[in-house]
Design a protein around this motif. Structure first.
Motif, short mmCIF file in Angstrom:
data_model
loop_
_atom_site.label_atom_id
_atom_site.label_comp_id
_atom_site.label_asym_id
_atom_site.label_seq_id
_atom_site.Cartn_x
_atom_site.Cartn_y
_atom_site.Cartn_z
N GLY A 243 4.14 0.73 1.73
CA GLY A 243 4.73 2.02 1.46
C GLY A 243 5.44 2.68 2.62
O GLY A 243 5.65 3.90 2.61
N CYS A 244 5.84 1.89 3.62
CA CYS A 244 6.57 2.45 4.76
C CYS A 244 8.05 2.12 4.66
O CYS A 244 8.41 0.94 4.47
CB CYS A 244 6.03 1.90 6.08
N GLU A 245 8.90 3.14 4.80
CA GLU A 245 10.31 2.88 5.01
C GLU A 245 10.47 2.45 6.47
O GLU A 245 9.99 3.14 7.38
CB GLU A 245 11.14 4.13 4.74
N VAL A 246 11.11 1.33 6.69
CA VAL A 246 11.16 0.73 8.03
C VAL A 246 12.58 0.75 8.57
O VAL A 246 13.51 0.24 7.93
CB VAL A 246 10.62 -0.72 8.02
N LEU A 247 12.75 1.31 9.77
CA LEU A 247 14.02 1.29 10.47
C LEU A 247 13.91 0.35 11.66
O LEU A 247 12.89 0.34 12.36
CB LEU A 247 14.39 2.69 10.96
N GLU B 73 -4.85 2.84 9.22
CA GLU B 73 -4.86 4.23 8.76
C GLU B 73 -4.46 4.36 7.30
O GLU B 73 -4.79 5.35 6.65
CB GLU B 73 -3.91 5.06 9.62
N LEU B 74 -3.72 3.37 6.80
CA LEU B 74 -3.24 3.41 5.42
C LEU B 74 -4.23 2.67 4.51
O LEU B 74 -4.60 1.54 4.78
CB LEU B 74 -1.86 2.76 5.31
N GLU B 75 -4.62 3.33 3.43
CA GLU B 75 -5.44 2.64 2.44
C GLU B 75 -4.62 1.48 1.87
O GLU B 75 -3.49 1.68 1.40
CB GLU B 75 -5.82 3.60 1.32
N PRO B 76 -5.14 0.23 1.93
CA PRO B 76 -4.34 -0.91 1.46
C PRO B 76 -3.87 -0.71 0.02
O PRO B 76 -4.67 -0.39 -0.87
CB PRO B 76 -5.32 -2.08 1.58
N ARG B 77 -2.58 -0.87 -0.19
CA ARG B 77 -1.99 -0.69 -1.51
C ARG B 77 -1.48 -2.01 -2.06
O ARG B 77 -1.59 -2.27 -3.27
CB ARG B 77 -0.86 0.34 -1.43
N ALA B 78 -0.91 -2.84 -1.22
CA ALA B 78 -0.40 -4.14 -1.67
C ALA B 78 -1.58 -5.08 -1.91
O ALA B 78 -2.47 -5.21 -1.05
CB ALA B 78 0.53 -4.73 -0.62
#
Length: 461
Positions: free
Chosen positions: A244-248, A332-337
């Motif tokens: 869920g991260c937009e990556v630059l 820090e992110l609850e695993p979503r994938a």
């Protein structure tokens, strides 16, 4: 004087045409230091010489010499500060042989900040110690190559020809390497397998988040990482996007200055820090994600490094507050994938600049344990450096080799199916000394990426 001190490393006449000058000295400071941030007396006096650092210090473990321990080196700093010792060759050798692994900082019950002392000592050495011609030239060649990905790619093409033409086999069979200085032998031995597709790979500038965006991040692609470990960068971007991260990925990013800073090349490091800040602050992001332990360690200290620069001090502090190791972000992110199982016993090696310098130990293990079927095991003597330490394994090849062999023995002792560590230098060092193509050596993010994509345990690259 012990043998490792008596013999200052030489690189041979092959570099005879190159010269490198020292930076001009600044105003007189305490003792034999100049006035520009000499080792702080209060920090020196924090050391009570208790000896808790000794078992964790790689060079003390190798040689058992007091002056090659953290407390011994602190004592030498105090002598220079008091004017009873100078920055001569024997004293400088004690600091050149220090890996800067910071295991002593973790071990010290008194909170001695050896990291700050060392980072103030090495620039003093570079400003005021006249190195031998061969040593000086070899260092200049390293810093004319490794911080420049384009130059590294050209060098990698030479490595590709060397590996695929059969020349490497001929050189080894005829023992031609034995005729080279130790530093050049180490350079040849650490050359990773080179693939053309990696040399021409170019990441996109933006990757959209999968599903509802949770964060917007920018990724440092690194120098060695960008050329020899493009798979790690690709896995980093894919995994962050999947979570869920937009990556630059800023195209104009350059070297962050970590290698220069760790080697005492302060003006060079500070200029690289300024350029990195300027590149990334142009993007409005929640975090600046790093997958190289040494780079992350330095970038988190930009605020300290640029404290004397009124134009950059606040910008550097704000920048450093956003720097996060990729495993920190994922933890820090609850695993979503969804994760697919990978049945593997994975030995995790703490890269020194992640475990000791950044104090990031739990996050990589937690991230690996989100993969069903993965068993994470720690190594014996986990606190001891593998011998990579930036460019240490090139500058001090004998000591680095001893430490690499020791680390390899500890890896074998836990009988892993794979080894994971979050630094390219560690991967190269352990690959050399394990010498086992059947044992995958991977960045933790590669395992997470494989699990998300439903792939088997990645093979050795």
């Amino acid at each position: 004087m012990t043998q490792h001190l008596a013999n200052s490393p030489e690189s041979g006449d092959i570099f005879a045409g190159l010269e490198a000058g020292l930076d001009a000295p600044t105003d007189k400071g305490p003792g034999n230091f100049d006035a520009h941030h000499p080792p702080d007396k209060a920090l020196i006096d924090d050391c009570v010489h208790c000896g808790f650092c000794l078992p964790t210090c790689p060079t003390y473990a190798l040689w058992g010499e007091e002056m090659d321990s953290p407390r011994g080196r602190i004592y030498l700093m105090d002598m220079v500060r008091e004017g009873t010792a100078s920055l001569d060759e024997p004293l400088v050798r004690h600091f050149d042989t220090c890996l800067g692994c910071m295991a002593c900082v973790t071990a010290c019950p008194s909170g001695v900040q050896y990291d700050k002392l060392l980072e103030s000592m090495r620039p003093q050495i570079e400003r005021h110690h006249e190195r031998g011609r061969g040593d000086r030239t070899f260092r200049e060649l390293i810093f004319a190559l490794f911080p420049y990905p384009r130059r590294l790619r050209v060098a990698a093409l030479g490595g590709l020809f060397y590996q695929r033409s059969g020349l490497a086999g001929v050189v080894r069979r005829r023992r031609l390497l034995d005729r080279l200085p130790p530093r050049l032998r180490a350079l040849e031995a650490l050359l990773p397998p080179v693939k053309v597709r990696d040399l021409v790979a170019s990441p996109p500038e933006r990757v959209a988040a999968v599903g509802t965006p949770r964060r917007r991040v920018a990724v440092l692609t690194g120098c060695v990482q960008r050329v020899f470990f493009t798979g790690v960068n690709a896995a980093t971007v894919r995994t962050l996007a999947a979570e869920g991260c937009e990556v630059l990925i800023p195209r104009d990013q350059e070297c962050c200055g970590a290698l220069s800073m760790h080697s005492g090349r302060e003006p060079e490091a500070l200029e690289r820090a300024r350029r990195t800040i300027a590149t990334f602050e142009a993007h409005d992001v929640d975090a600046i994600v790093v997958n190289v332990a040494g780079c992350g360690s330095t970038m988190k200290e930009y605020g300290t490094l640029l404290r004397d620069d009124p134009e950059w001090a606040d910008r550097a502090t704000a920048f450093s507050a956003k720097v996060r190791d990729v495993t920190e972000v994922l933890a820090e992110l609850e695993p979503r994938a969804p994760r697919h199982p990978i049945q593997a016993r994975v030995a995790y090696h703490d890269a020194c600049h992640l475990g000791h310098a950044q104090r990031v130990r739990a996050a990589p293990r937690a991230v690996l344990r989100t993969i069903p079927g993965v068993e994470v095991v720690d190594l014996p003597e986990a606190e001891l450096c593998c011998g990579s330490a930036g460019v240490y394994n090139l500058l001090e090849p004998e000591a680095a080799s001893d430490l690499g062999q020791r680390k390899a023995a500890n890896v074998r002792s836990v009988h892993p199916d794979a080894v994971a560590t979050a630094n390219p230098g560690c991967l190269l060092q352990m690959r050399r000394h394990l010498d086992d193509p059947g044992l995958p050596l991977l960045h933790p993010i590669e395992l997470v990426d494989a699990s998300i994509r439903g792939e088997a345990l990645p093979t050795q690259k």
